[in-house]
Design an enzyme around this catalytic site. Structure first.
Site, PDB file in Angstrom:
ATOM      1  N   ARG A   1       1.773  -4.488   6.689  1.00 56.76           N
ATOM      2  CA  ARG A   1       1.108  -3.442   5.919  1.00 56.76           C
ATOM      3  C   ARG A   1       1.892  -2.145   6.062  1.00 56.76           C
ATOM      4  NH1 ARG A   1      -5.106  -2.298   4.513  1.00 56.76           N
ATOM      5  NH2 ARG A   1      -4.670  -0.698   2.988  1.00 56.76           N
TER       6      ARG A   1
ATOM      7  N   ASP B   1       0.815  -1.216   0.000  1.00 54.20           N
ATOM      8  CA  ASP B   1       0.000   0.000   0.000  1.00 54.20           C
ATOM      9  C   ASP B   1       0.855   1.276   0.000  1.00 54.20           C
ATOM     10  OD1 ASP B   1      -2.284   1.524   0.086  1.00 54.20           O
ATOM     11  OD2 ASP B   1      -2.635   1.248   2.225  1.00 54.20           O
TER      12      ASP B   1
ATOM     13  N   ARG C   1      -5.482  -1.643   8.690  1.00 53.83           N
ATOM     14  CA  ARG C   1      -6.608  -2.557   8.415  1.00 53.83           C
ATOM     15  C   ARG C   1      -6.166  -3.682   7.479  1.00 53.83           C
ATOM     16  NH1 ARG C   1      -8.100   2.472   6.211  1.00 53.83           N
ATOM     17  NH2 ARG C   1      -7.519   2.540   4.015  1.00 53.83           N
TER      18      ARG C   1
ATOM     19  N   GLY D   1       0.121   5.333  -4.503  1.00 48.70           N
ATOM     20  CA  GLY D   1      -0.479   6.589  -4.951  1.00 48.70           C
ATOM     21  C   GLY D   1       0.086   7.781  -4.192  1.00 48.70           C
ATOM     22  N   ARG D   2       0.184   7.637  -2.863  1.00 49.77           N
ATOM     23  CA  ARG D   2       0.717   8.738  -2.031  1.00 49.77           C
ATOM     24  C   ARG D   2       2.174   9.002  -2.346  1.00 49.77           C
ATOM     25  NH1 ARG D   2      -1.274   6.167   3.297  1.00 49.77           N
ATOM     26  NH2 ARG D   2      -1.824   4.562   1.796  1.00 49.77           N
TER      27      ARG D   2
ATOM     28  N   ARG E   1      -0.264   8.688 -10.466  1.00 47.52           N
ATOM     29  CA  ARG E   1      -0.375   7.498  -9.599  1.00 47.52           C
ATOM     30  C   ARG E   1       0.273   6.267 -10.245  1.00 47.52           C
ATOM     31  NH1 ARG E   1      -3.830   7.312  -5.496  1.00 47.52           N
ATOM     32  NH2 ARG E   1      -4.171   5.103  -5.882  1.00 47.52           N
TER      33      ARG E   1
ATOM     34  N   THR F   1     -10.542  -7.252  -5.381  1.00 45.78           N
ATOM     35  CA  THR F   1     -11.818  -7.310  -6.107  1.00 45.78           C
ATOM     36  C   THR F   1     -12.478  -5.915  -6.120  1.00 45.78           C
ATOM     37  OG1 THR F   1     -12.731  -8.163  -4.021  1.00 45.78           O
ATOM     38  CG2 THR F   1     -12.388  -9.756  -5.771  1.00 45.78           C
TER      39      THR F   1
ATOM     40  N   ASN G   1     -10.643  -3.043  -6.396  1.00 48.15           N
ATOM     41  CA  ASN G   1      -9.813  -2.085  -7.136  1.00 48.15           C
ATOM     42  C   ASN G   1     -10.334  -1.760  -8.549  1.00 48.15           C
ATOM     43  OD1 ASN G   1      -6.661  -3.181  -5.642  1.00 48.15           O
ATOM     44  ND2 ASN G   1      -7.952  -1.424  -5.107  1.00 48.15           N
ATOM     45  N   TRP G   2     -11.329  -2.533  -9.037  1.00 51.76           N
ATOM     46  CA  TRP G   2     -11.913  -2.216 -10.353  1.00 51.76           C
ATOM     47  C   TRP G   2     -12.601  -0.857 -10.335  1.00 51.76           C
ATOM     48  CZ3 TRP G   2     -10.294  -5.288 -14.115  1.00 51.76           C
ATOM     49  CH2 TRP G   2     -10.000  -6.624 -13.844  1.00 51.76           C
TER      50      TRP G   2
HETATM   51  C1  FPP Z   1      -2.016   0.101  -3.284  1.00 52.14           C
HETATM   52  O1  FPP Z   1      -1.532   1.436  -3.243  1.00 52.14           O
HETATM   53  C2  FPP Z   1      -1.454  -0.588  -4.434  1.00 52.14           C
HETATM   54  C3  FPP Z   1      -2.175  -1.170  -5.435  1.00 52.14           C
HETATM   55  C4  FPP Z   1      -3.647  -1.157  -5.460  1.00 52.14           C
HETATM   56  C5  FPP Z   1      -1.499  -1.814  -6.580  1.00 52.14           C
HETATM   57  C6  FPP Z   1      -0.279  -2.630  -6.278  1.00 52.14           C
HETATM   58  C7  FPP Z   1       0.378  -2.963  -7.549  1.00 52.14           C
HETATM   59  C8  FPP Z   1       1.727  -3.009  -7.748  1.00 52.14           C
HETATM   60  C9  FPP Z   1       2.721  -2.846  -6.669  1.00 52.14           C
HETATM   61  C10 FPP Z   1       2.265  -3.213  -9.123  1.00 52.14           C
HETATM   62  C11 FPP Z   1       2.135  -4.533  -9.754  1.00 52.14           C
HETATM   63  C12 FPP Z   1       2.479  -5.697  -8.933  1.00 52.14           C
HETATM   64  C13 FPP Z   1       3.340  -6.697  -9.241  1.00 52.14           C
HETATM   65  C14 FPP Z   1       3.305  -7.912  -8.380  1.00 52.14           C
HETATM   66  C15 FPP Z   1       4.305  -6.669 -10.370  1.00 52.14           C
HETATM   67  P1  FPP Z   1      -2.546   2.648  -3.472  1.00 52.14           P
HETATM   68  O2  FPP Z   1      -2.583   2.940  -4.928  1.00 52.14           O
HETATM   69  O3  FPP Z   1      -3.857   2.316  -2.858  1.00 52.14           O
HETATM   70  O4  FPP Z   1      -1.805   3.804  -2.698  1.00 52.14           O
HETATM   71  P2  FPP Z   1      -2.490   5.039  -1.948  1.00 52.14           P
HETATM   72  O5  FPP Z   1      -3.259   4.459  -0.789  1.00 52.14           O
HETATM   73  O6  FPP Z   1      -1.316   5.843  -1.510  1.00 52.14           O
HETATM   74  O7  FPP Z   1      -3.361   5.738  -2.947  1.00 52.14           O
END
Ligand code: FPP
Length: 239
Positions: free
Chosen positions: A184, A15, A190, A18-19, A28, A61, A63-64
């Site tokens: 995490r 996680d 969470r 994006g940040r 992002r 599921t 993230n779509w």
């Molecule tokens: C969560 O961070 C991250 C994801 C939903 C995507 C994770 C995907 C990768 C690391 C790339 C592909 C993976 C592999 C195994 C090659 P967020 O975008 O929710 O971050 P934020 O909470 O800061 O917005």
């Protein structure tokens, strides 16, 4: 690094991509690219530390719901990783890759890459890397329960024969040990529908670092915390 007790299976919620990107004024998708790089490093480091199973949460599921551009970028990064792992067979001969999750809605191209890499690496011994893709813990249980209900309907399973072990055996992680440690990063506290059945007795380590900045040092710090925990599994003495 001296290690008192090592987890066999580590789960990581990757996680904070994006940040990480936002802090740098980047899109992002750049955060996800950096996150994919961090993932590669962590696989290597887990192997070095002789971790037997690593499960990473790559796409849930839920993230779509994200913008199409972002979903496409994550799928592309996954495709690139699968291609790279397939082409560099020699470097990856100690890695068995499995995709856990509902692959049905993925593109035919991605499904084919998954099939090829899983087939190529299935007998590799060293570390099993589960990539959770279109994964949700509740969704996984729904799939498992449907499979069991079908067996009851067919007359091959009695409801009395349903045990915890049987439920574990119909999950994507069948035949694997439950995660001992779930990490995490990014400061969120969470589980977000990750390995909800398997995490019943997992130790949790939450860290204030964004996933793209998570490296060998951070993994070792999490292992250190884990080694200091007393796991009692409901008993009064540590196991
Ligand atoms: C969560 O961070 C991250 C994801 C939903 C995507 C994770 C995907 C990768 C690391 C790339 C592909 C993976 C592999 C195994 C090659 P967020 O975008 O929710 O971050 P934020 O909470 O800061 O917005």
């Amino acid at each position: 690094m001296e290690q008192k007790s090592l987890p066999k299976h580590i789960g990581i919620i990757m996680d904070g991509n994006g940040r990480w990107a936002k802090k740098r004024g980047l899109p992002r998708t750049a955060g996800h690219k950096a996150g994919a790089k961090a993932f590669r490093e962590i696989v290597k480091h887990c192997r070095k530390r002789e971790i037997e199973y690593l499960t990473v949460y790559a796409f849930s599921t839920e993230n779509w719901k994200r913008p199409k551009e972002e979903v496409d970028a994550i799928m592309k990064l996954l495709g690139e990783y699968l291609d790279e792992a397939f082409q560099h067979e020699d470097e990856n001969k100690e890695i068995c890759v499995k995709i856990i999750g509902d692959v049905a809605p993925l593109s035919t191209e991605l499904k084919e890459k998954i099939r090829k890499l899983e087939e190529q690496t299935k007998n590799n011994v060293g570390i099993t890397v589960n990539i959770a893709l279109n994964y949700g813990g509740r969704d996984e249980l729904v799939h498992g329960v449907k499979a069991l209900a079908q067996r009851v309907k067919d007359g091959t399973l009695s409801p009395d024969a349903v045990t915890e072990e049987l439920i574990s055996s119909v999950l994507y992680t069948a035949e694997q040990p439950d995660p001992d440690l779930i990490i995490r990063p990014s400061g969120e506290l969470r589980l977000s529908n990750f390995l909800i059945w398997q995490a019943a007795y997992s130790e949790f380590v939450f860290m204030d670092v964004l996933w793209p900045d998570f490296g060998a040092k951070e993994l070792d710090a999490a292992l250190e915390q884990y080694a200091g925990r007393s796991r009692r599994f409901g008993d009064i003495t540590a196991k």
